[in-house]
Design a protein around this motif. Structure first.
Motif, PDB file in Angstrom:
ATOM      1  N   PHE A 437       0.836  -1.191   0.000  1.00 18.02           N
ATOM      2  CA  PHE A 437       0.000   0.000   0.000  1.00 18.02           C
ATOM      3  C   PHE A 437       0.877   1.250   0.000  1.00 18.02           C
ATOM      4  O   PHE A 437       1.918   1.296   0.641  1.00 18.02           O
ATOM      5  CB  PHE A 437      -0.899   0.027   1.238  1.00 18.02           C
ATOM      6  CG  PHE A 437      -1.657   1.313   1.383  1.00 18.02           C
ATOM      7  CD1 PHE A 437      -2.832   1.515   0.686  1.00 18.02           C
ATOM      8  CD2 PHE A 437      -1.175   2.330   2.194  1.00 18.02           C
ATOM      9  CE1 PHE A 437      -3.523   2.708   0.797  1.00 18.02           C
ATOM     10  CE2 PHE A 437      -1.857   3.528   2.307  1.00 18.02           C
ATOM     11  CZ  PHE A 437      -3.040   3.713   1.610  1.00 18.02           C
ATOM     12  N   TYR A 438       0.419   2.294  -0.720  1.00 17.47           N
ATOM     13  CA  TYR A 438       1.034   3.620  -0.633  1.00 17.47           C
ATOM     14  C   TYR A 438       0.042   4.665  -1.128  1.00 17.47           C
ATOM     15  O   TYR A 438      -0.910   4.357  -1.835  1.00 17.47           O
ATOM     16  CB  TYR A 438       2.332   3.702  -1.442  1.00 17.47           C
ATOM     17  CG  TYR A 438       2.148   3.668  -2.941  1.00 17.47           C
ATOM     18  CD1 TYR A 438       2.046   4.846  -3.679  1.00 17.47           C
ATOM     19  CD2 TYR A 438       2.067   2.454  -3.616  1.00 17.47           C
ATOM     20  CE1 TYR A 438       1.871   4.816  -5.061  1.00 17.47           C
ATOM     21  CE2 TYR A 438       1.893   2.412  -4.992  1.00 17.47           C
ATOM     22  CZ  TYR A 438       1.802   3.597  -5.709  1.00 17.47           C
ATOM     23  OH  TYR A 438       1.614   3.569  -7.068  1.00 17.47           O
ATOM     24  N   PHE A 439       0.263   5.906  -0.712  1.00 18.15           N
ATOM     25  CA  PHE A 439      -0.526   7.025  -1.224  1.00 18.15           C
ATOM     26  C   PHE A 439       0.405   8.178  -1.569  1.00 18.15           C
ATOM     27  O   PHE A 439       1.551   8.245  -1.095  1.00 18.15           O
ATOM     28  CB  PHE A 439      -1.585   7.486  -0.215  1.00 18.15           C
ATOM     29  CG  PHE A 439      -1.030   8.223   0.980  1.00 18.15           C
ATOM     30  CD1 PHE A 439      -0.757   9.584   0.932  1.00 18.15           C
ATOM     31  CD2 PHE A 439      -0.780   7.554   2.176  1.00 18.15           C
ATOM     32  CE1 PHE A 439      -0.243  10.262   2.023  1.00 18.15           C
ATOM     33  CE2 PHE A 439      -0.266   8.218   3.279  1.00 18.15           C
ATOM     34  CZ  PHE A 439       0.000   9.583   3.199  1.00 18.15           C
ATOM     35  N   TYR A 440      -0.084   9.089  -2.380  1.00 19.56           N
ATOM     36  CA  TYR A 440       0.670  10.294  -2.710  1.00 19.56           C
ATOM     37  C   TYR A 440      -0.309  11.410  -3.050  1.00 19.56           C
ATOM     38  O   TYR A 440      -1.477  11.175  -3.380  1.00 19.56           O
ATOM     39  CB  TYR A 440       1.619  10.059  -3.889  1.00 19.56           C
ATOM     40  CG  TYR A 440       0.922   9.918  -5.224  1.00 19.56           C
ATOM     41  CD1 TYR A 440       0.634  11.035  -6.007  1.00 19.56           C
ATOM     42  CD2 TYR A 440       0.524   8.670  -5.687  1.00 19.56           C
ATOM     43  CE1 TYR A 440      -0.021  10.898  -7.221  1.00 19.56           C
ATOM     44  CE2 TYR A 440      -0.123   8.527  -6.904  1.00 19.56           C
ATOM     45  CZ  TYR A 440      -0.393   9.648  -7.668  1.00 19.56           C
ATOM     46  OH  TYR A 440      -1.051   9.517  -8.864  1.00 19.56           O
ATOM     47  N   ASP A 441       0.158  12.650  -2.974  1.00 25.59           N
ATOM     48  CA  ASP A 441      -0.592  13.776  -3.532  1.00 25.59           C
ATOM     49  C   ASP A 441       0.384  14.867  -3.947  1.00 25.59           C
ATOM     50  O   ASP A 441       1.485  14.995  -3.390  1.00 25.59           O
ATOM     51  CB  ASP A 441      -1.655  14.313  -2.569  1.00 25.59           C
ATOM     52  CG  ASP A 441      -1.099  14.732  -1.226  1.00 25.59           C
ATOM     53  OD1 ASP A 441      -0.181  15.562  -1.187  1.00 25.59           O
ATOM     54  OD2 ASP A 441      -1.596  14.232  -0.195  1.00 25.59           O
ATOM     55  N   ASP A 465      -4.564   6.730  -3.659  1.00 30.59           N
ATOM     56  CA  ASP A 465      -4.195   5.625  -2.778  1.00 30.59           C
ATOM     57  C   ASP A 465      -4.212   4.342  -3.587  1.00 30.59           C
ATOM     58  O   ASP A 465      -5.116   4.126  -4.410  1.00 30.59           O
ATOM     59  CB  ASP A 465      -5.195   5.503  -1.626  1.00 30.59           C
ATOM     60  CG  ASP A 465      -5.061   6.608  -0.610  1.00 30.59           C
ATOM     61  OD1 ASP A 465      -4.794   6.294   0.558  1.00 30.59           O
ATOM     62  OD2 ASP A 465      -5.247   7.786  -0.977  1.00 30.59           O
ATOM     63  N   ASN A 466      -3.235   3.472  -3.338  1.00 31.08           N
ATOM     64  CA  ASN A 466      -3.133   2.207  -4.059  1.00 31.08           C
ATOM     65  C   ASN A 466      -2.927   1.069  -3.066  1.00 31.08           C
ATOM     66  O   ASN A 466      -2.040   1.126  -2.209  1.00 31.08           O
ATOM     67  CB  ASN A 466      -1.940   2.238  -5.026  1.00 31.08           C
ATOM     68  CG  ASN A 466      -2.107   3.289  -6.106  1.00 31.08           C
ATOM     69  OD1 ASN A 466      -2.664   3.037  -7.155  1.00 31.08           O
ATOM     70  ND2 ASN A 466      -1.603   4.500  -5.830  1.00 31.08           N
ATOM     71  N   LEU A 467      -3.744   0.013  -3.223  1.00 30.15           N
ATOM     72  CA  LEU A 467      -3.670  -1.130  -2.327  1.00 30.15           C
ATOM     73  C   LEU A 467      -3.706  -2.425  -3.133  1.00 30.15           C
ATOM     74  O   LEU A 467      -4.601  -2.639  -3.958  1.00 30.15           O
ATOM     75  CB  LEU A 467      -4.856  -1.119  -1.346  1.00 30.15           C
ATOM     76  CG  LEU A 467      -5.088  -2.389  -0.526  1.00 30.15           C
ATOM     77  CD1 LEU A 467      -3.913  -2.643   0.414  1.00 30.15           C
ATOM     78  CD2 LEU A 467      -6.389  -2.286   0.260  1.00 30.15           C
ATOM     79  N   ASP A 468      -2.717  -3.264  -2.901  1.00 30.87           N
ATOM     80  CA  ASP A 468      -2.678  -4.601  -3.491  1.00 30.87           C
ATOM     81  C   ASP A 468      -2.697  -5.598  -2.341  1.00 30.87           C
ATOM     82  O   ASP A 468      -1.715  -5.765  -1.620  1.00 30.87           O
ATOM     83  CB  ASP A 468      -1.415  -4.776  -4.338  1.00 30.87           C
ATOM     84  CG  ASP A 468      -1.374  -6.129  -5.048  1.00 30.87           C
ATOM     85  OD1 ASP A 468      -2.228  -6.981  -4.739  1.00 30.87           O
ATOM     86  OD2 ASP A 468      -0.483  -6.329  -5.891  1.00 30.87           O
ATOM     87  N   ASN A 469      -3.838  -6.246  -2.166  1.00 31.14           N
ATOM     88  CA  ASN A 469      -4.022  -7.159  -1.047  1.00 31.14           C
ATOM     89  C   ASN A 469      -4.215  -8.599  -1.554  1.00 31.14           C
ATOM     90  O   ASN A 469      -4.998  -9.374  -1.015  1.00 31.14           O
ATOM     91  CB  ASN A 469      -5.227  -6.723  -0.212  1.00 31.14           C
ATOM     92  CG  ASN A 469      -5.217  -7.335   1.184  1.00 31.14           C
ATOM     93  OD1 ASN A 469      -4.173  -7.721   1.695  1.00 31.14           O
ATOM     94  ND2 ASN A 469      -6.386  -7.421   1.789  1.00 31.14           N
ATOM     95  N   ALA A 470      -3.510  -8.928  -2.643  1.00 31.55           N
ATOM     96  CA  ALA A 470      -3.622 -10.266  -3.234  1.00 31.55           C
ATOM     97  C   ALA A 470      -3.108 -11.326  -2.256  1.00 31.55           C
ATOM     98  O   ALA A 470      -2.201 -11.084  -1.457  1.00 31.55           O
ATOM     99  CB  ALA A 470      -2.845 -10.321  -4.534  1.00 31.55           C
TER     100      ALA A 470
END
Length: 930
Positions: A437-441, A465-470
Motif C-alpha cells: 500500500f502507498y498514497f501520494y498527492d 491511494d493504491n492497495l494490493d491485497n492479493a
C-alpha cells in the motif's frame, strides 16, 4: 611661477565649486545618486547619504535591521527612489524634504507576553491596541488633508509577498470594518481622514496597526503583516499571544482555521487540516477511521469541499487516517457549519472553502518533512516581479518500508479476515496476507499578476491511494461433501486491487475594475475515481484426481467528473450595502458498476446532468450594530428540467460591546449524492450517483439557526442551536427489495429506498484566546432521525447520530516547546445487527448462510473516548526554521469499536468487534529554509 600657481588655485576652486553644485542640487531639483554600497548596514548607508547631501537624519536605530545589506548599485537614481528601494523590505517608511530624511515605523505589531506585562492582563487586548495606536501616533505626527474618504488596499504576508484572504481590516476607534477578498483586496468607505490608523487582524498573524499617510491615501495601500511565529524587530508592544489555531467569525456558524499552526495539534502522521476541523463544536470528532466531516448530523457527501474553486469529492488518504489536503500548500480555510450564503450551492449541510498558497514572490523557499509513514517536500519560486510558482508533494513509503506503525494501522483496514479474526471460526477460515500500500498527492500553483488590477492563477491537484491485497490459500485434508468423496484439496488465488483518489484543476482570473467592483472567474475540473477488483479463482481437487474450477468475487467502479465555469462579482455600493452576484454552469458525468462472480451485474448506472445557477445577495448594515445578509439562488437542473429556488437570510446584532445575537434561515438543494450501501455483516460501503428524482431523489434541507455569544479580550463563550429538516434521502440495500415489501414491480431499481429526516442540536463553546495557554472546550447535544417507511416501521437514528460529544483542545507554550493535547468523549453510534441465522442447502450440495436482521439501527456501539498528546520543539538552523516532535495517539489505550462483523456458522451468529487504533506513538521533523 606665481601666475601658474594662481591659475592652478583658481582652476581648483572652480572644480571644487562644480563638485559641490553637482552633489548639492538646487532647492527644487531632485537629488541624484551615483553611488555603490557594499557590505554595509542600512543604518550606515542612511548616514552616508545624509552626510553626502547635507541632510539631517531623524530616526530611531532600534527600528532598523542590524544585518548587512546586499550589494546596492545606483546610477542616476533620484534619492527618493533609492530610499524606497533600501526600505522596501522593512517595517519603516521615510519622509523626505530639502533639509531632512525622517524614518518612522509604518506598522507596529503585537508580540508575545513578557513577564513585565503581567499587570496588563486584566485590561486585555483593548489596552494593547490603544498602546499600539499611541506608539504609531507618537512616531508619525501628520495633519489630515482630506476627510470622509474611501480607501482601498491589499494585505500581504511580509516575508513571502503572499496575498491574504479573509483578513479583518478595521478603522480604529469605530465599528467600521471589512474583510479582504480572495485576492487580499479591501475597500473601506467613510474613513475619517487620510491620517487614520487601521487595525489588521488575521488568524496566525501579528495584530498590526497601520498608519495611513496623505500620500498613501491617494493610491492603493499595501499592508504587509507578519506571522505569529516570526521574530519581530525592536519596535513592538509586548502583549499576550492570541489563539492562533481557530477563530469564530462574526458570521453565524463560520469558523477559520490556520493551516500553518495546526501542526502543534496531535495527529497520527503529519499536520492535518481536516483532523483539526473535527475538533470544532458541531463536527464529529470520533470518526478516526475517516477524515470526512460529519457536520451537525450531516454526512461527508453533504459538504461542499472546494480547493481553489474546484470540488473535491473524497477527502481521505490511508483509509481515513490522513486527509487529502497537504497543509503546506494551503493558506486559508473557512468552514461554514450551516446557514451559508447564496454564493455556495449544491450541498445541504456545510461548506469547506480552502485557498491554496500562491508561493513566495520575493525569495525562493524550500521545505521538507518526515514522519514514520510519509515524507513531504515544498518548493516556492518567484518568477520575476509578477509571478510565483509553488510545488508541494507528499508520499508514503509504506510500500518500501513497512514500519511497526504501518503494520498496526493496516491490520485494522486490510483483509477483514486478518484483523480481529473470530476465535470461534474454524481454523481453515483464517489466512495471512502481506498487503502492498502507498498514497501520494501533488499540489502545484502558478500565479501571475497581469497588471495592478489583474491576477491569473492556475492550480493543479492529483492524489491517489493504491492497495494490493492479493493472497493465496491452500487447504487440504478435508472429507467429502463436495461430491468427490475422500480427501480433497482447495486452492484459492485471490486478486484484490483497490485504488481511489482525486484529480483537480482550476484557472482563476481576478479583476479589480475599481475600488468598488471586483470580479473573479474560475474554470474548474474535478475527477473522483474508486475502483475495486476482488476476484477469487478456486480449484478443487478431489481424491480421485478430478478437478473443478469456478470464480467468485466482486468488481466495483465509481467515476465522477465535474466541469464548472463560475463568475462571482462583488460591488460595494456604499458602507451600508455590499452587493454580490454571480453565475455557475456545471456538467457532471457519473459512472457506477457493481458486479459479482464475473457475470452478475448487481447495479449499473451511467448518467450525465447539467446545472445552471445564478445568485444575488446583499450585505446590508443599516446601523453599526445590525448587519443583515439576504440572498437568493436559483438552479436549473437538466435531468429533471426543473428550477429550484433557494432563499437565504442571516443577521447579527451587537447587543452590547461584548454580547452578540445571531440567526440564520435558508433553503438548500443537492443534486449529487453519496449512496450508502448497507452491509450488515461487514460494515458499509458507498458510491456516488446523480439524482434523478426517481431512484435517487434530489435532497433538500431547510436550516434554522440561532446563537448568542459573549466575547471579551481573553475569552469567548458561545451557544448555537440548530435544526435541519431534510427530504430526498436515499439508501441502497441488498437485504431486500421494494417489490418484496410493497408489491411495486414498476420501479427502476428494487434496492433503492427513499426517506426524510431531521437533525437538531445545541452547541456550547468556551475558548481562551490569549496567553501562553490557549484552547477551547465544547459540548454538543444532538440527534439525527431518519424515516424510511419502506424498510422500517418507525423512524430510527441515523448511522452518524451521537447524542453527546465533549471535546477539549489545549496548547501551552514554554520557551521553544509547545505542548498540546486533545480529548474526545462521544456516545456510541447506532448499528443494525442480525438476531439469528440459518443455512439453505443448494442444488449442487453446497450451503448458503443467511441472517435474520433486527430493527434498523436498534443497537449502539460502546461509548467512544480518546486522549492524544503532542510535544513540539521549535528551533533554527542558521536562519532556517525547523520543528521536531513526537505524538501519542490514544494515550491510555482505549479500545474503541469501529464496527461489528457477524458470521453465521452452524446456524449460530458470531459477533466480532473491529476495533480502532490503540496507543500509537509517532515522530515528525519539519524544515523550512525561510
Amino acid at each position: 611661477m606665481k601666475k601658474v600657481i594662481f591659475k592652478g588655485l583658481v582652476l581648483a576652486f572652480f572644480c571644487f565649486q562644480s563638485y559641490i553644485f553637482a552633489q548639492t542640487p538646487a532647492k527644487d531639483s531632485p537629488i541624484i545618486v551615483n553611488r555603490d554600497f557594499m557590505g554595509m548596514t542600512l543604518e550606515l548607508i542612511l548616514k552616508e547619504l545624509a552626510g553626502l547631501y547635507e541632510l539631517e537624519l531623524d530616526y530611531d536605530p532600534r527600528q532598523l535591521p542590524k544585518g548587512l545589506t546586499s550589494i546596492k548599485i545606483y546610477r542616476n537614481t533620484p534619492l527618493n527612489k533609492v530610499l524606497e528601494d533600501l526600505l522596501a523590505e522593512t517595517n519603516v517608511q521615510f519622509f523626505l524634504n530639502s533639509k531632512k530624511i525622517t524614518i518612522r515605523p509604518r506598522v507596529v505589531t503585537v508580540s508575545r507576553v513578557g513577564k513585565n506585562n503581567e499587570e496588563k492582563k486584566g485590561n486585555g487586548t483593548d489596552n494593547i491596541q490603544n498602546e499600539l495606536i499611541e506608539v504609531v501616533n507618537s512616531y508619525i505626527e501628520l495633519k489630515p488633508t482630506r476627510f470622509n474618504i474611501t480607501i482601498n488596499g491589499v494585505v500581504k504576508d511580509r516575508k513571502s509577498g503572499e496575498t491574504l484572504p479573509n483578513v479583518s481590516v478595521q478603522v480604529y476607534g469605530t465599528n467600521k470594518g471589512t474583510v479582504t477578498n480572495i485576492d487580499g483586496n479591501f475597500t473601506l468607505f467613510n474613513v475619517p481622514s487620510d491620517t487614520t490608523t487601521l487595525l489588521i487582524r488575521y488568524l496566525g498573524y501579528q495584530t498590526t496597526a497601520y498608519k495611513i499617510t496623505p500620500e498613501d491615501a491617494k493610491g492603493k495601500l499595501l499592508v504587509e503583516i507578519e506571522e505569529m511565529s516570526m521574530e519581530l524587530g525592536e519596535v513592538v508592544v509586548t502583549a499576550e499571544k492570541e489563539s492562533n489555531m481557530m477563530k469564530m467569525s462574526e458570521n453565524l456558524s463560520q469558523v477559520s482555521i490556520s493551516p500553518a499552526q495546526v501542526s502543534t495539534l496531535p495527529s497520527i502522521g503529519e499536520k492535518d487540516i481536516f483532523r483539526a476541523l473535527q475538533m470544532l463544536p458541531g463536527v464529529s470528532g470520533s470518526n478516526e477511521a475517516s477524515s470526512g466531516l460529519y457536520v451537525r448530523g450531516g454526512t461527508p457527501d453533504q459538504n461542499l469541499v472546494l480547493l481553489d474553486g474546484f470540488t473535491v469529492y473524497y477527502v481521505d488518504h490511508f483509509f481515513g487516517f490522513f486527509s487529502a489536503f497537504n497543509a503546506n500548500a494551503i493558506k486559508d480555510v473557512q468552514l461554514y457549519k450551516g446557514g451559508f450564503e447564496a454564493k455556495y450551492g449544491g450541498r445541504i449541510s456545510s461548506v469547506v472553502d480552502l485557498t491554496g498558497k500562491n508561493g513566495n514572490t520575493k525569495k525562493y523557499d524550500i521545505g521538507v518533512g518526515l514522519s514514520a509513514l510519509s515524507a513531504n517536500a515544498l518548493v516556492e519560486i518567484p518568477m520575476g516581479k509578477r509571478a510565483s510558482f509553488l510545488l508541494a508533494a507528499r508520499r508514503s513509503y509504506t510500500d518500501i518500508i513497512q514500519s511497526g506503525l504501518y503494520d498496526k494501522l493496516f491490520s485494522l483496514y486490510g483483509s477483514s479476515n486478518n484483523n480481529n479474526p473470530n476465535p470461534n471460526a474454524p481454523p481453515n477460515r483464517l489466512f495471512q496476507t502481506q498487503p502492498v500500500f502507498y498514497f501520494y498527492d501533488i499540489n502545484a500553483k502558478l500565479t501571475y499578476n497581469l497588471s495592478n488590477k489583474d491576477i491569473l492563477s492556475v492550480s493543479l491537484y492529483n492524489g491517489q491511494d493504491n492497495l494490493d491485497n492479493a493472497r493465496q490459500q491452500n487447504r487440504g485434508g478435508f472429507g467429502g461433501g463436495f461430491g468427490g468423496g475422500g480427501n480433497i484439496n482447495i486452492q484459492n488465488k485471490t486478486k484484490d486491487l483497490t485504488y481511489w483518489g482525486n484529480n483537480g484543476a482550476s484557472v482563476k482570473w481576478g479583476r479589480t475594475w475599481s475600488p468598488k467592483w471586483y470580479s473573479n472567474a474560475v474554470l474548474a475540473y474535478s475527477n473522483y475515481f474508486s475502483n475495486r477488483n476482488r476476484t477469487s479463482k478456486v480449484e478443487i481437487t478431489n481424491a480421485d484426481g478430478t478437478t473443478r474450477n469456478f470464480s467468485t468475487g466482486l468488481y466495483e467502479d465509481n467515476n465522477v467528473q465535474d466541469l464548472s465555469l463560475r463568475l462571482d462579482n462583488e460591488f460595494k455600493i456604499n458602507q451600508k450595502n455590499q452587493l454580490e452576484f454571480g453565475t455557475q454552469l456545471t456538467h457532471n458525468a457519473i459512472r457506477y458498476l457493481y458486479t459479482t462472480n464475473d457475470t452478475t451485474t448487481v447495479f449499473a448506472n451511467d448518467n450525465q446532468g447539467t446545472l445552471a445557477s445564478a445568485y444575488v445577495q446583499n450585505r446590508w448594515s443599516p446601523t453599526e450594530k445590525l448587519s443583515v445578509k439576504y440572498g437568493l439562488r436559483g438552479t436549473y437542473y437538466g435531468l429533471t428540467k426543473k428550477t429550484y429556488i433557494e432563499p437565504r437570510v442571516s443577521a447579527s446584532y451587537q447587543l452590547t460591546d461584548k454580547i452578540s445575537l445571531k440567526a440564520a434561515w435558508g433553503q438548500y438543494y443537492q443534486f449529487i449524492n453519496r449512496i450508502v450501501r448497507e452491509d450488515v455483516t461487514a460494515g458499509s460501503r458507498d458510491f456516488w450517483l446523480l439524482a434523478n428524482d426517481q431512484d435517487v431523489l434530489i435532497s433538500s434541507a431547510t436550516h434554522y439557526i440561532g446563537g448568542i455569544s459573549y466575547e471579551n479580550d481573553n475569552y469567548l463563550f458561545s451557544v448555537e442551536t440548530y435544526r435541519k429538516d431534510m427530504t430526498g434521502l436515499s439508501e441502497f440495500t441488498l437485504r431486500f427489495n421494494r417489490a418484496s415489501l410493497i408489491g411495486d414491480n414498476n420501479t427502476n431499481n428494487q434496492n433503492f429506498f427513499k426517506g426524510t429526516g431531521y437533525s437538531q442540536g445545541v452547541e456550547f463553546l468556551a475558548q481562551r484566546k490569549v496567553g501562553n495557554f490557549t484552547g477551547w472546550a465544547s459540548y454538543t447535544l444532538s440527534e439525527v432521525i431518519y424515516n424510511f417507511p419502506e424498510i422500517s416501521e418507525k423512524p430510527f437514528h441515523a448511522l452518524q447520530d451521537q447524542t453527546h460529544e465533549f471535546k477539549l483542545v489545549g496548547s501551552y507554550n514554554i520557551g521553544k516547546w509547545t505542548l498540546s493535547g486533545t480529548w474526545v468523549y462521544a456516545t456510541g453510534k447506532p448499528y443494525t445487527a442480525p438476531i439469528g441465522g440459518y443455512q439453505i442447502t443448494l442444488l449442487d450440495g453446497n450451503t448458503q448462510s443467511y441472517v435474520s436482521v433486527g430493527d434498523k439501527n436498534a443497537f449502539r456501539l460502546p461509548n467512544y473516548h480518546r486522549l492524544d498528546l503532542a510535544f513540539t520543539y521549535h528551533f533554527k538552523i542558521d536562519k532556517a526554521k525547523a520543528d521536531a516532535g513526537i505524538t501519542f495517539f490514544n494515550v491510555y489505550n482505549r479500545v474503541n469499536v469501529r464496527y461489528k462483523e457477524f458470521e453465521v456458522i452452524d446456524n449460530q451468529v458470531y459477533e466480532t468487534n473491529v476495533n480502532l487504533l490503540g496507543f500509537t506513538p509517532n515522530f515528525f521533523l519539519n524544515f523550512k529554509l525561510r
